[in-house]
Design an enzyme around this catalytic site. Structure first.
Site: not given
Length: 287
Positions: A46-47
C-alpha cells in the site's frame, strides 16, 4: 513537484518487521493516474496519500485530512496498516499538535488517536457470514491444500473469504502455508473474492496471549501476501469475538515479517484496532 515520502513499518515496534507502507504528504490532490503510478513505483502493498482538506491547514496543526490508499495495481476502499503508518508520520515525524486526527476516506471518516506508545484506529466492523464450502472449494484447495478446515465465512462488504483451520492444526501449519498466487487467482473468476484470510485459534493462556492467528492473501489486488492487514482484522474481529465470546483480543498475523494487533469491539458496532509503527525512511519524490 516535490512530494515528501516516508516508509513506515506498521503493527510492529521493530524495523523490518510488520507491514511496510509508503506515505506521501500532499498539499493538493493529484490526478488519479498519478496516484496509481506513484504506488506502482513504490511497489509496496500500500501507498497512502495524505491530502490537506483546507489550504490554510498544515500537517502540524491540522486535525482533518483526506486519505487514499493504492496498491501497485488499484485503489482500495480500506487499509489498516497504511492508516496506522499515515498517523505515525503525522504524530511522530510532523509532531501534529492534536491528540485525535480524522481521515476522510472511501470508508467514511476514520479517527485515530495516540494512547501512550501506540496508535488506536476507529474502524468499521465487518462481521462475516457462514459460507457453504462447496461454493468456494477451488479457493480453499488453492489456499490451504489438504489441511482440515473447520469454518468458512464470507464478508460481502470487503469481499474477503475467511477460512478457519481446524483446532487440531497448530500455528506451524498456518505459518508453513505457501499458496501459489496464480493458482489462487484462477480459482475464482466471479469477482466475489478479493482476498483470502486463513485463521487459526490462538493460545491466550500462553504469553504473550494471542487469541488467534492469521495470514492474508490478495493476488486479486496485486498482493501475493500482505504481511499484516488491518482491514482483514475488521472481519476477523467480528468472527472471533463471537466464537470466543470476547470483546477485547490480541491477534498476531504470522507472515514472514509478522505483526501484532490489539482489537476491542465497541458498543457502537465499530472496532478499535491498535498497534505500533516505526518510521524507517524519509525522502523526497520528485516529479
Amino acid at each position: 513537484m516535490e512530494i515528501p515520502v516516508f516508509i513506515v513499518d506498521a503493527f510492529t515496534n521493530q524495523a523490518f518487521k510488520g507491514n511496510p507502507a509508503a506515505v506521501c504528504l500532499l498539499p493538493n490532490a493529484l490526478r488519479d493516474e498519478l496516484y496509481q503510478k506513484i504506488a506502482a513505483e513504490m511497489n509496496l502493498s500500500e501507498t497512502a496519500f495524505i491530502v490537506k482538506v483546507k489550504s490554510a491547514d498544515d500537517f502540524i496543526s491540522g486535525s482533518r485530512f483526506g486519505l487514499r490508499w493504492f496498491t501497485p495495481t488499484n485503489e482500495v476502499p480500506l487499509c489498516g496498516h497504511a492508516t496506522l503508518a499515515s498517523a505515525a508520520v503525522l504524530f511522530y515525524q510532523k509532531k501534529n499538535q492534536n491528540s485525535v486526527l480524522v481521515f476522510e476516506t472511501l470508508s467514511g471518516e476514520l479517527c485515530v488517536r495516540l494512547c501512550e506508545d501506540s496508535i488506536i484506529m476507529d474502524f468499521p466492523l465487518h462481521k462475516p457470514v457462514p459460507q457453504d464450502p462447496a461454493g468456494v472449494q477451488g479457493i480453499i484447495k488453492a489456499t490451504v491444500g489438504d489441511l482440515s478446515v473447520q469454518d468458512v465465512h464470507y464478508c460481502s462488504v470487503t469481499k474477503k473469504l475467511l477460512i478457519r483451520l481446524s483446532d487440531s492444526c497448530d500455528r506451524s501449519l498456518l505459518t508453513s502455508l505457501q499458496p501459489d498466487s496464480l493458482n489462487l487467482l484462477h480459482s475464482d473468476s466471479s469477482g466475489r473474492v478479493k482476498g483470502v484470510i486463513v485463521t487459526a485459534k490462538g493460545a491466550p493462556t500462553v504469553q504473550p496471549g494471542y487469541d488467534f492467528f492469521s495470514r492474508y492473501f490478495a493476488p486479486w489486488n496485486g498482493i501475493p501476501e500482505d504481511p499484516v492487514t488491518g482491514s482483514a482484522h475488521t472481519v476477523l474481529a467480528g468472527y472471533w469475538s463471537e466464537k470466543l465470546d470476547k470483546k477485547r483480543m490480541l491477534a498476531f498475523q504470522c507472515s514472514g515479517r509478522g505483526g501484532e494487533l490489539g482489537l476491542e469491539l465497541r458498543d457502537d458496532g465499530r472496532v478499535d484496532i491498535s498497534g505500533h509503527a516505526v518510521i524507517i525512511l524519509q525522502g523526497t519524490l520528485t516529479l
